[in-house]
Write an enzyme that holds these catalytic residues in place. Structure first.
Site, PDB file in Angstrom:
ATOM      1  N   CYS A  56       0.327  32.624  22.764  1.00 38.37           N
ATOM      2  CA  CYS A  56       0.922  31.268  22.593  1.00 38.37           C
ATOM      3  C   CYS A  56       1.167  30.321  23.798  1.00 38.37           C
ATOM      4  O   CYS A  56       1.784  31.199  24.765  1.00 38.37           O
ATOM      5  CB  CYS A  56       2.281  31.724  21.737  1.00 38.37           C
ATOM      6  SG  CYS A  56       3.483  30.134  21.674  1.00 38.37           S
ATOM      7  N   TRP A  89       4.970  37.072  13.134  1.00 38.51           N
ATOM      8  CA  TRP A  89       4.720  37.780  14.450  1.00 38.51           C
ATOM      9  C   TRP A  89       5.117  39.430  14.250  1.00 38.51           C
ATOM     10  O   TRP A  89       6.442  39.551  13.593  1.00 38.51           O
ATOM     11  CB  TRP A  89       5.438  37.065  15.489  1.00 38.51           C
ATOM     12  CG  TRP A  89       4.880  35.810  15.902  1.00 38.51           C
ATOM     13  CD1 TRP A  89       5.495  34.623  15.782  1.00 38.51           C
ATOM     14  CD2 TRP A  89       3.715  35.555  16.522  1.00 38.51           C
ATOM     15  NE1 TRP A  89       4.813  33.584  16.309  1.00 38.51           N
ATOM     16  CE2 TRP A  89       3.665  34.051  16.816  1.00 38.51           C
ATOM     17  CE3 TRP A  89       2.569  36.193  17.023  1.00 38.51           C
ATOM     18  CZ2 TRP A  89       2.586  33.494  17.397  1.00 38.51           C
ATOM     19  CZ3 TRP A  89       1.643  35.658  17.563  1.00 38.51           C
ATOM     20  CH2 TRP A  89       1.547  34.294  17.965  1.00 38.51           C
ATOM     21  N   ARG A 122       9.862  28.258  10.211  1.00 36.30           N
ATOM     22  CA  ARG A 122       8.606  28.815  10.793  1.00 36.30           C
ATOM     23  C   ARG A 122       9.267  29.826  11.849  1.00 36.30           C
ATOM     24  O   ARG A 122      10.078  29.130  12.617  1.00 36.30           O
ATOM     25  CB  ARG A 122       7.787  27.998  11.135  1.00 36.30           C
ATOM     26  CG  ARG A 122       6.586  28.840  11.735  1.00 36.30           C
ATOM     27  CD  ARG A 122       5.230  28.135  11.318  1.00 36.30           C
ATOM     28  NE  ARG A 122       4.999  26.857  12.197  1.00 36.30           N
ATOM     29  CZ  ARG A 122       3.984  26.825  13.228  1.00 36.30           C
ATOM     30  NH1 ARG A 122       3.712  27.865  13.912  1.00 36.30           N
ATOM     31  NH2 ARG A 122       3.919  25.645  13.880  1.00 36.30           N
ATOM     32  N   VAL A 123       8.976  31.091  11.873  1.00 33.80           N
ATOM     33  CA  VAL A 123       9.223  31.807  13.079  1.00 33.80           C
ATOM     34  C   VAL A 123       8.341  31.817  14.177  1.00 33.80           C
ATOM     35  O   VAL A 123       7.092  32.078  14.166  1.00 33.80           O
ATOM     36  CB  VAL A 123       9.186  33.133  12.481  1.00 33.80           C
ATOM     37  CG1 VAL A 123       9.453  34.284  13.570  1.00 33.80           C
ATOM     38  CG2 VAL A 123      10.298  33.419  11.543  1.00 33.80           C
ATOM     39  N   THR A 124       9.028  31.323  15.274  1.00 34.00           N
ATOM     40  CA  THR A 124       7.972  31.020  16.610  1.00 34.00           C
ATOM     41  C   THR A 124       8.655  31.746  17.696  1.00 34.00           C
ATOM     42  O   THR A 124       9.568  32.309  17.789  1.00 34.00           O
ATOM     43  CB  THR A 124       8.130  29.541  16.817  1.00 34.00           C
ATOM     44  OG1 THR A 124       9.361  29.329  17.156  1.00 34.00           O
ATOM     45  CG2 THR A 124       7.663  28.803  15.736  1.00 34.00           C
ATOM     46  N   VAL A 125       7.512  31.879  18.778  1.00 32.04           N
ATOM     47  CA  VAL A 125       7.783  32.866  20.198  1.00 32.04           C
ATOM     48  C   VAL A 125       7.616  31.290  20.744  1.00 32.04           C
ATOM     49  O   VAL A 125       7.013  30.257  20.582  1.00 32.04           O
ATOM     50  CB  VAL A 125       7.018  33.409  20.475  1.00 32.04           C
ATOM     51  CG1 VAL A 125       7.266  34.720  19.783  1.00 32.04           C
ATOM     52  CG2 VAL A 125       5.282  33.053  20.092  1.00 32.04           C
ATOM     53  N   TYR A 187      -3.252  20.486  19.101  1.00 34.97           N
ATOM     54  CA  TYR A 187      -2.835  21.011  17.704  1.00 34.97           C
ATOM     55  C   TYR A 187      -2.949  19.918  16.492  1.00 34.97           C
ATOM     56  O   TYR A 187      -3.464  20.412  15.437  1.00 34.97           O
ATOM     57  CB  TYR A 187      -1.562  21.543  17.771  1.00 34.97           C
ATOM     58  CG  TYR A 187      -1.426  22.992  18.379  1.00 34.97           C
ATOM     59  CD1 TYR A 187      -1.365  24.096  17.579  1.00 34.97           C
ATOM     60  CD2 TYR A 187      -1.266  23.009  19.590  1.00 34.97           C
ATOM     61  CE1 TYR A 187      -1.384  25.308  18.187  1.00 34.97           C
ATOM     62  CE2 TYR A 187      -0.956  24.395  20.287  1.00 34.97           C
ATOM     63  CZ  TYR A 187      -1.197  25.450  19.668  1.00 34.97           C
ATOM     64  OH  TYR A 187      -1.084  26.933  19.873  1.00 34.97           O
TER      65      TYR A 187
END
Length: 318
Positions: A56, A89, A122-125, A187
């Site tokens: 990422c 993830w 949304r689950v993000t890093v 993106y």
């Protein structure tokens, strides 16, 4: 070019407008670690842990700052599996990634639910985790970069300042330009589900790259002879461009290798002490080509391109 009215199925439906344009959501956790502890999160060695993905670009920025500021012994770090499925993830053992040694989480979503049981975004890093309160401090890469840049200075011998006070307004302005046209621009092109928003994003992207290439023809880095935060924000997109964005996201007007100044600049940054260790092309390519199944349903990962990033860059003359 003929423009078709059909809108294809989006990669992230909740982040797509009716016209097929991708809209990135805002970061949800924006607390701050401070050197004096006034925020409630004091800078203490061993208390905080970074959850990242080598793939990422947003997480990559924080990995770079942690490396440059020599904070590896102060702040732990765990990388997730680059292959993300509908569960998000995941923490799994493998080359360059592992199970979670801090909480035993199987999925990063567990950290989000531990912080806010009602969280449905949304689950993000990246994620900066506080081991004492057992919650997320921040999932904003922008904030985490600046926390690492300054708040832990008494625990490192690095004197580097990536956000010097004399340049802050200029850095903020250039960061905004780079983010909207380049970082998020790839993106907006790749996740567009209709022709017109795709073309708008690609045109803006390459106009920006042309502008940045001209700027770097006059000076070694974006603000002269020293790297600042903006350089590393741009780097994480440039390093992925020819390997992923050019083909996978259809940003194929030119490659970075076709730009004399941008390519030399990319090699210059890549050859900075420790930076090559933060770039894992296997994770980058497998993540994009195997995770974005609406874009690449075969999940075939291309073998190329060959990139000679260790070749002389010639930027010392600027």
């Amino acid at each position: 070019m003929e423009v078709f009215a059909t809108v294809m199925k989006p990669q992230f439906p909740a982040e797509q407008n009716i016209g097929g344009e991708f809209k990135r959501p805002q970061d949800q956790f924006r607390d701050w670690v401070t050197a004096d502890g006034r925020s409630g999160y004091p800078a203490v060695p061993g208390r905080y842990h970074l959850y990242v993905s080598w793939a990422c670009p947003w997480a990559h920025r924080t990995i770079i700052v942690r490396k440059l500021k020599k904070l590896e012994a102060v702040i732990g770090m765990t990388a997730v599996d680059p292959i993300r499925d509908d569960r998000g993830w995941a923490f799994r053992d493998g080359p360059g990634h592992s199970t979670d040694p801090v909480n035993g989480f199987r999925f990063l979503s567990e950290a989000y639910r531990a912080t806010d049981p009602s969280y449905d975004g949304r689950v993000t890093v990246p994620v900066l985790w506080d081991k004492e309160t057992k919650r997320i401090v921040s999932n904003s890469d922008d904030d985490i970069m600046r926390i690492l840049n300054r708040e832990f200075d008494r625990f490192t011998d690095s004197k580097l300042d990536l956000y010097p006070e004399s340049l802050r307004s200029q850095i903020d302005e250039l960061n905004g330009f780079i983010y909207h046209t380049v970082n998020d621009g790839v993106y907006r092109a790749g996740f567009a589900t209709a022709q017109r928003p795709y073309e708008r994003a690609v045109r803006r992207l390459f106009e920006a790259l042309d502008t940045l290439d001209a700027r770097l023809g006059r000076q070694r880095y974006l603000f002269g002879s020293s790297c600042v935060e903006s350089d590393w924000r741009l780097f994480v997109t440039l390093i992925r461009f020819d390997a992923v964005y050019y083909g996978h996201f259809k940003c194929n007007i030119r490659r970075i290798v076709d730009y004399e100044n941008l390519m030399g600049y990319l090699k210059d940054l890549y050859q900075s002490d420790g930076i090559a260790d933060t770039v894992i092309f296997d994770h980058i390519k497998r993540h994009y080509y195997m995770t974005h199944t609406e874009i690449n349903p075969t999940r075939i990962v291309p073998l190329g391109p060959v990139q000679d990033l260790d070749a002389p860059h010639g930027r010392e003359r600027l």
